[in-house]
Design a protein around this motif. Structure first.
Motif, mmCIF file in Angstrom:
data_model
loop_
_atom_site.group_PDB
_atom_site.id
_atom_site.type_symbol
_atom_site.label_atom_id
_atom_site.label_comp_id
_atom_site.label_asym_id
_atom_site.label_seq_id
_atom_site.Cartn_x
_atom_site.Cartn_y
_atom_site.Cartn_z
ATOM 1 N N ARG A 95 -0.733 7.922 2.307
ATOM 2 C CA ARG A 95 -1.564 6.899 1.699
ATOM 3 C C ARG A 95 -1.105 5.533 2.162
ATOM 4 O O ARG A 95 0.086 5.221 2.164
ATOM 5 C CB ARG A 95 -1.498 6.985 0.169
ATOM 6 C CG ARG A 95 -1.846 8.356 -0.393
ATOM 7 C CD ARG A 95 -1.961 8.333 -1.890
ATOM 8 N NE ARG A 95 -3.085 7.498 -2.322
ATOM 9 C CZ ARG A 95 -3.401 7.286 -3.605
ATOM 10 N NH1 ARG A 95 -2.681 7.832 -4.548
ATOM 11 N NH2 ARG A 95 -4.429 6.537 -3.925
ATOM 12 N N GLY A 96 -2.062 4.716 2.565
ATOM 13 C CA GLY A 96 -1.740 3.354 2.951
ATOM 14 C C GLY A 96 -1.347 2.526 1.741
ATOM 15 O O GLY A 96 -1.580 2.895 0.584
ATOM 16 N N GLN A 123 -10.537 3.767 -0.196
ATOM 17 C CA GLN A 123 -10.115 4.593 0.926
ATOM 18 C C GLN A 123 -8.797 5.309 0.658
ATOM 19 O O GLN A 123 -8.293 6.018 1.530
ATOM 20 C CB GLN A 123 -9.975 3.731 2.183
ATOM 21 C CG GLN A 123 -11.260 3.070 2.643
ATOM 22 C CD GLN A 123 -11.043 2.136 3.823
ATOM 23 O OE1 GLN A 123 -10.158 2.360 4.654
ATOM 24 N NE2 GLN A 123 -11.838 1.098 3.912
ATOM 25 N N GLY A 124 -8.215 5.124 -0.518
ATOM 26 C CA GLY A 124 -6.983 5.821 -0.870
ATOM 27 C C GLY A 124 -5.734 4.967 -0.809
ATOM 28 O O GLY A 124 -4.637 5.480 -1.032
ATOM 29 N N TYR A 125 -5.863 3.679 -0.539
ATOM 30 C CA TYR A 125 -4.682 2.807 -0.486
ATOM 31 C C TYR A 125 -4.132 2.596 -1.901
ATOM 32 O O TYR A 125 -4.881 2.481 -2.869
ATOM 33 C CB TYR A 125 -5.032 1.457 0.125
ATOM 34 C CG TYR A 125 -5.076 1.440 1.635
ATOM 35 C CD1 TYR A 125 -4.107 0.783 2.375
ATOM 36 C CD2 TYR A 125 -6.090 2.083 2.325
ATOM 37 C CE1 TYR A 125 -4.149 0.757 3.755
ATOM 38 C CE2 TYR A 125 -6.147 2.072 3.706
ATOM 39 C CZ TYR A 125 -5.168 1.407 4.418
ATOM 40 O OH TYR A 125 -5.216 1.382 5.787
ATOM 41 N N ASP A 174 10.375 -0.704 6.065
ATOM 42 C CA ASP A 174 11.422 0.316 6.012
ATOM 43 C C ASP A 174 11.178 1.319 4.880
ATOM 44 O O ASP A 174 11.550 2.494 4.999
ATOM 45 C CB ASP A 174 12.793 -0.349 5.819
ATOM 46 C CG ASP A 174 13.177 -1.239 6.990
ATOM 47 O OD1 ASP A 174 12.638 -1.024 8.099
ATOM 48 O OD2 ASP A 174 13.983 -2.164 6.792
ATOM 49 N N SER A 175 10.567 0.870 3.782
ATOM 50 C CA SER A 175 10.352 1.754 2.638
ATOM 51 C C SER A 175 9.152 2.673 2.827
ATOM 52 O O SER A 175 9.111 3.760 2.246
ATOM 53 C CB SER A 175 10.157 0.920 1.362
ATOM 54 O OG SER A 175 11.279 0.106 1.103
ATOM 55 N N PHE A 176 8.172 2.241 3.622
ATOM 56 C CA PHE A 176 6.966 3.046 3.850
ATOM 57 C C PHE A 176 6.769 3.246 5.351
ATOM 58 O O PHE A 176 5.829 2.710 5.945
ATOM 59 C CB PHE A 176 5.732 2.374 3.240
ATOM 60 C CG PHE A 176 5.879 2.033 1.782
ATOM 61 C CD1 PHE A 176 5.755 3.008 0.819
ATOM 62 C CD2 PHE A 176 6.167 0.740 1.379
ATOM 63 C CE1 PHE A 176 5.892 2.702 -0.525
ATOM 64 C CE2 PHE A 176 6.298 0.418 0.046
ATOM 65 C CZ PHE A 176 6.168 1.405 -0.915
ATOM 66 N N PRO A 177 7.666 3.985 5.992
ATOM 67 C CA PRO A 177 7.539 4.160 7.444
ATOM 68 C C PRO A 177 6.317 4.983 7.804
ATOM 69 O O PRO A 177 5.906 5.880 7.064
ATOM 70 C CB PRO A 177 8.842 4.877 7.826
ATOM 71 C CG PRO A 177 9.234 5.613 6.576
ATOM 72 C CD PRO A 177 8.797 4.740 5.432
ATOM 73 N N ALA A 201 3.800 -2.543 14.154
ATOM 74 C CA ALA A 201 2.389 -2.542 14.546
ATOM 75 C C ALA A 201 1.488 -2.020 13.437
ATOM 76 O O ALA A 201 0.295 -2.334 13.420
ATOM 77 C CB ALA A 201 2.196 -1.692 15.806
ATOM 78 N N ASN A 202 2.023 -1.215 12.503
ATOM 79 C CA ASN A 202 1.190 -0.670 11.437
ATOM 80 C C ASN A 202 1.058 -1.621 10.251
ATOM 81 O O ASN A 202 0.492 -1.260 9.225
ATOM 82 C CB ASN A 202 1.763 0.666 10.949
ATOM 83 C CG ASN A 202 3.154 0.512 10.374
ATOM 84 O OD1 ASN A 202 3.995 -0.193 10.930
ATOM 85 N ND2 ASN A 202 3.431 1.159 9.269
#
Length: 527
Positions: A95-96, A123-125, A174-177, A201-202
């Protein structure tokens, strides 16, 4: 009905399993070529024997077919055990994350980006705050922010967690790679401290415009017996300026007329006079000048010139008059507002008890220092200043106020009694740094030399914005969300269960085989 996806099964050794499947040839050959033992049948004519033999060969035995299937199943199950069959739990969907800065949650500017955030949520974020721990924003809280009300004044907004958004964005990456990250924040420059980190980049960052400008009463001081000097600040996205204004001292409760600042009233209290603004902000009226002592010796004579010029430049932004005293002896109690200690001698130990709230003691780098060849970029000025040398003093209990491009402490702060001790780990002289010759130095020192409440008021109205080009990433953004989880769930080894199933099938095959072998054979013939 529970259905298990075939994609969840894994083979650790598929090649060995394929080779083990060749064992299926064994029960097949046994089934095709197995013959019953010959028995002597007394018949009167050979033609009856030939007919009985042909009938037996053409007859399909159900018991033999079931035995073949059981034996093939045993070999096939053992082949799965050799191949290392395991069960991989399906990975949870990635999930984003939508990260909102705390000041944006309390800003009317949130309405401008709310439709886009709602689209991402559909969209599920997940919706989180861009602060320590990245707490989620519950759906009920998000719904209550649909029609924000101006319940927070500017002074209260200044007390919100003033996190460094550069640091928080790096922690979020770092927490959501490997997750798509969308960051929404105000463009307030005060939220971005230090050098810009390398953004992945993400991560995509969207700045929300802040109000175009702000005007406020920064400070006030009594000049003489019947005059007030007001320091009025004005901040835009390009910079912050201050303007001194002299007005006649009004009577208690009367209104002070200031252009652009309606509703300013003058009030006298037991602890002194103060001005009350339209947003209920109280500004203390200082009745004494700002006393600055410059204590130096011959070794710091050139350094003293730069500090004298810097303090005089800062006085333009102070409401109260500046009283600068150059001396070589320690001042008597009470201590002045600011002490510039340009000596190698240690500080008097008595200052630990005599330093009052608001008292500041400044020290500079001592000794020969070490060459660093670095730069310092302040958030206040966005101007790069060369740092050539730093001292080797390390204070573990000090708070870092400024740091150079390499992350080394440049200015630290710690308690000194009830006051504050600032340590500049470089000097203003050209051999150490370009700070003494930089036009940005007064703007750097002004927030620090202000009275204790004044920096909070300055931050509350600071409307300078970050250059959007600093948010651009060098790598192209990801085309689609990554479909793998952060950590793959552990796989369950099924080989013990496969071997157990093979043993059960083998036992069933033996039972059926013995039953078939012990059945009596009957034959009839006519003589």
């Amino acid at each position: 009905m529970l259905s298990l996806p075939l994609s969840a099964f894994r083979l650790l050794h598929p090649t060995a399993g394929l080779l083990a499947l060749l064992g299926l040839l064994v029960p097949l050959l046994v089934y095709l070529w197995n013959r019953r033992p010959a028995q002597v049948v007394q018949v009167g004519s050979l033609r009856w024997l030939e007919t009985a033999a042909n009938r037996r060969l053409r007859r399909l035995k159900p018991e033999q077919l079931l035995l073949f299937l059981l034996r093939a199943a045993v070999v096939g199950v053992l082949a799965l055990a050799v191949a290392g069959l395991s069960w991989q739990e399906p990975a949870p969907p990635v999930r984003g994350q939508v990260l909102l800065s705390p000041d944006l949650l309390t800003s009317p500017a949130l309405a401008a980006v709310r439709p886009g955030i709602d689209s991402l949520r559909r969209q599920g974020y997940e919706l989180r705050q861009l602060r320590r721990g990245f707490p989620r924003v519950p759906a009920r809280t998000w719904a209550s922010l649909a029609s924000p009300t101006p319940s927070l004044t500017d002074s209260l907004r200044a007390l919100l967690p003033a996190d460094n958004l550069w640091m928080r964005a790096q922690q979020a990456a770092d927490s959501f790679p490997s997750r798509p990250l969308r960051v929404f924040s105000t463009a307030a420059l005060r939220r971005f401290e230090g050098p810009r980190p390398a953004l992945p980049a993400n991560l995509r960052w969207q700045l929300v415009p802040t109000p175009d400008s702000a005007r406020w009463l920064q400070a006030a001081a009594l000049v003489g017996a019947d005059s007030l000097r007001l320091l009025v600040g004005r901040s835009t996205e390009d910079g912050t300026t201050f303007r001194g204004l002299m007005v006649r001292r009004p009577a208690n409760g009367a209104t002070v007329r200031v252009a652009g600042l309606p509703g300013v009233s003058y009030q006298t209290k037991a602890n002194g006079a103060q001005l009350r603004t339209a947003d209920s902000t109280m500004v203390h009226v200082r009745a004494t000048p700002v006393r600055v002592w410059l204590l130096t010796d011959a070794a710091y004579a050139s350094e003293a010139r730069y500090w004298r010029a810097a303090v005089q430049a800062v006085s333009v932004g102070l409401a109260a008059p500046l009283q600068l005293t150059a001396a070589t002896q320690v001042p008597t109690v009470p201590l002045p507002d600011v002490i510039l200690w340009l000596k190698d001698a240690p500080l008097p130990t008595a200052w630990q008890q005599t330093a009052l709230p608001g008292t500041q003691v400044w020290r500079v780098g001592r000794g020969g220092g070490q060459a660093v060849g670095s730069t310092f970029i302040s958030t206040n000025t966005q101007t790069a200043v060369a740092i050539r040398r730093l001292d080797s003093l390390t204070v573990t209990t000090a708070e870092t106020v400024w740091q150079d491009a390499a992350g080394r402490p440049l200015l630290t702060r710690q308690a000194l009694g009830a006051g504050t001790l600032y340590h500049l780990h470089t000097r203003l002289s050209p051999g150490w740094s370009a700070l003494g010759e930089s036009p940005a130095l007064p703007a750097l020192l002004l927030p620090l030399l202000q009275p204790p409440v004044a920096p909070i008021r300055l931050l509350a109205h600071d409307q300078r914005t970050l250059d959007p080009h600093q948010l651009l990433t060098t790598a192209a953004p990801a085309a689609a969300p990554v479909a793998t989880a952060d950590t793959a769930p552990p796989a369950t080894d099924l080989r013990p269960w496969v071997v157990l199933a093979a043993l059960l099938l083998f036992g069933l095959e033996r039972l059926l085989s013995l039953r078939t072998a012990g059945r009596p054979l009957t034959a009839t013939a006519s003589i």
